[in-house]
Design a protein around this motif. Structure first.
Motif, PDB file in Angstrom:
ATOM      1  N   ASP A 240       0.839  -1.191   0.000  1.00 46.62           N
ATOM      2  CA  ASP A 240       0.000   0.000   0.000  1.00 46.62           C
ATOM      3  C   ASP A 240       0.876   1.243   0.000  1.00 46.62           C
ATOM      4  N   GLU A 241       0.265   2.368  -0.353  1.00 47.28           N
ATOM      5  CA  GLU A 241       1.013   3.616  -0.491  1.00 47.28           C
ATOM      6  C   GLU A 241       1.590   4.078   0.837  1.00 47.28           C
ATOM      7  N   GLN A 242       0.845   3.893   1.927  1.00 49.97           N
ATOM      8  CA  GLN A 242       1.317   4.330   3.235  1.00 49.97           C
ATOM      9  C   GLN A 242       2.610   3.615   3.611  1.00 49.97           C
ATOM     10  N   SER A 243       2.674   2.308   3.365  1.00 49.83           N
ATOM     11  CA  SER A 243       3.891   1.542   3.674  1.00 49.83           C
ATOM     12  C   SER A 243       5.059   2.012   2.828  1.00 49.83           C
ATOM     13  N   SER A 244       4.788   2.353   1.557  1.00 48.76           N
ATOM     14  CA  SER A 244       5.867   2.769   0.661  1.00 48.76           C
ATOM     15  C   SER A 244       6.515   4.067   1.123  1.00 48.76           C
ATOM     16  N   ARG A 245       5.769   4.875   1.874  1.00 48.47           N
ATOM     17  CA  ARG A 245       6.315   6.146   2.354  1.00 48.47           C
ATOM     18  C   ARG A 245       7.363   5.940   3.445  1.00 48.47           C
ATOM     19  N   THR A 246       7.401   4.752   4.022  1.00 44.64           N
ATOM     20  CA  THR A 246       8.388   4.482   5.069  1.00 44.64           C
ATOM     21  C   THR A 246       9.759   4.167   4.485  1.00 44.64           C
ATOM     22  N   ALA A 247       9.813   3.883   3.191  1.00 41.57           N
ATOM     23  CA  ALA A 247      11.096   3.548   2.566  1.00 41.57           C
ATOM     24  C   ALA A 247      11.936   4.802   2.397  1.00 41.57           C
ATOM     25  N   ASP A 248      13.200   4.727   2.779  1.00 42.82           N
ATOM     26  CA  ASP A 248      14.115   5.853   2.597  1.00 42.82           C
ATOM     27  C   ASP A 248      14.634   5.789   1.161  1.00 42.82           C
ATOM     28  N   ARG A 249      14.027   6.542   0.280  1.00 43.84           N
ATOM     29  CA  ARG A 249      14.362   6.459  -1.146  1.00 43.84           C
ATOM     30  C   ARG A 249      15.785   6.919  -1.433  1.00 43.84           C
ATOM     31  N   ASN A 250      16.250   7.916  -0.696  1.00 38.84           N
ATOM     32  CA  ASN A 250      17.626   8.370  -0.896  1.00 38.84           C
ATOM     33  C   ASN A 250      18.623   7.272  -0.539  1.00 38.84           C
ATOM     34  N   ARG A 251      18.395   6.631   0.585  1.00 38.15           N
ATOM     35  CA  ARG A 251      19.294   5.553   1.006  1.00 38.15           C
ATOM     36  C   ARG A 251      19.194   4.374   0.045  1.00 38.15           C
ATOM     37  N   LEU A 252      17.980   4.056  -0.413  1.00 34.97           N
ATOM     38  CA  LEU A 252      17.802   2.933  -1.325  1.00 34.97           C
ATOM     39  C   LEU A 252      18.528   3.179  -2.642  1.00 34.97           C
ATOM     40  N   ALA A 253      18.374   4.378  -3.208  1.00 32.73           N
ATOM     41  CA  ALA A 253      19.068   4.702  -4.456  1.00 32.73           C
ATOM     42  C   ALA A 253      20.579   4.639  -4.272  1.00 32.73           C
ATOM     43  N   ALA A 254      21.062   5.187  -3.150  1.00 29.09           N
ATOM     44  CA  ALA A 254      22.504   5.183  -2.886  1.00 29.09           C
ATOM     45  C   ALA A 254      23.041   3.771  -2.740  1.00 29.09           C
TER      46      ALA A 254
END
Length: 331
Positions: A240-254
């Motif tokens: 769900d969208e709410q769970s996806s907001r918990t992902a640190d996108r900057n850290r994941l991309a890095a």
């Protein structure tokens, strides 16, 4: 000459990312950035207009909300092993691979540099297909590599990229994916990541001058938003969208970039790619050009090729081609 306000804004964002969830006074920020409190206020307003949730109160200072999840060069650099590489961030772009290729050809960016976009309007997949890349639903990035080797080794660049995504998603999101030979990753029988590797070679030597590795990773997309032909195939890491907001996108991309550079220091097949591959041992359908045939996948070879057993009992190796498989749930 750099625009001074942009310099303050960029440094402010880096500082707020470093102290996400903490309140920093305007005075302390001004001292740290060697600028006036008015310049800080101006930079804060500019970041807010870009969507950054920066909270403030009388005599309290400024705080970047802990749940802030916008991708930025400043946020990514905090997690990069080599923070000096060139990073280009786009709100929307036709294709990150095309942009990265232009940067590499022009000499404006070298090994390890990368392009990230919030949205691709003409994202590219293998065999000329379009890669659906809606705004804010995933991470779309392309990395410039200058590996040693010939075009034959480009298959191992793709396997290295799949391994990098597997490791990064497991570390940052706590989710284990399945790798589908040669360039896809799956979760719960749905494709959540595609990889497109494009190499430019020296005509005389056959050596790779540079390669562009494009990675499209879905975090969350409403199934109804996918094009009709993808609704039963594609998915995302989160339910769900709410769970996806918990992902640190900057850290994941890095971390994807960190692991990709680590995996391509020496081009070889990784243990993770073999261990977590969902293809060997299964019946598959191979589509090559416009013809298709059935076979049984036996193993991933050290050079990244897929060893298969044909219906007549003979064995052959696939270096390319489309395969389909009924994928078991990832455990």
């Amino acid at each position: 000459m750099k625009d001074k306000s942009m310099t303050v804004k960029s440094r402010l964002l880096e500082l707020l990312e470093q102290h996400k969830g903490e309140t920093l006074s305007g005075e302390d920020i001004g001292r740290e950035l060697s600028c006036t409190r008015a310049a800080v206020w101006k930079a804060v307003n500019s970041l807010r207009q870009e969507g950054y949730p920066i909270e403030a109160g009388p005599n309290k200072g400024y705080m970047l909300a802990r749940e802030s999840n916008l991708i930025s060069a400043e946020g990514i650099r905090l997690f990069l092993k080599d923070p000096q590489v060139e990073i280009k961030i786009f709100d929307a772009i036709s294709s990150t691979n095309l942009e990265a290729r232009q940067l590499a050809v022009s000499g404006m960016a070298g090994h390890g540099s990368f392009v990230v976009a919030m949205e691709q309007t003409a994202g590219r997949g293998r065999r000329g297909r379009e890669f659906y890349s809606p705004k804010g639903s995933g991470i779309y990035l392309s990395v410039i590599l200058e590996p040693k080797g010939t075009l034959e080794g480009s298959l191992l660049i793709t396997t290295a990229a799949a391994t990098a995504v597997y490791k990064a998603v497991k570390e940052v999101c706590g989710v284990k994916l399945g790798i589908k030979w040669v360039n896809d990753l799956y979760k719960d029988n749905r494709k959540i990541c595609g990889i497109l590797t494009e190499a430019v070679t020296d005509f005389e030597s056959g050596n790779i001058e540079f390669a562009i590795v494009g990675i499209g990773l879905n975090l969350y997309v409403e199934q109804e938003q996918f094009p009709k032909e993808l609704q039963e195939i594609a998915g995302g890491i989160y339910e769900d969208e709410q769970s996806s907001r918990t992902a640190d996108r900057n850290r994941l991309a890095a971390q994807i970039v960190n692991y990709l550079l680590e995996e391509t220091r020496e081009l070889k097949l990784s243990e993770e790619y073999v261990e977590h591959n969902i293809v060997p041992g299964n019946e598959i359908t191979i589509t090559d050009n416009k013809s298709s045939r059935s076979a049984r996948a036996l193993a991933i070879c050290p050079d990244g090729k897929l060893l298969v057993q044909e219906t007549d009992g003979t064995q052959s190796k696939l270096a390319f081609g489309e395969i389909s498989i009924k994928i078991p749930p990832i455990k």
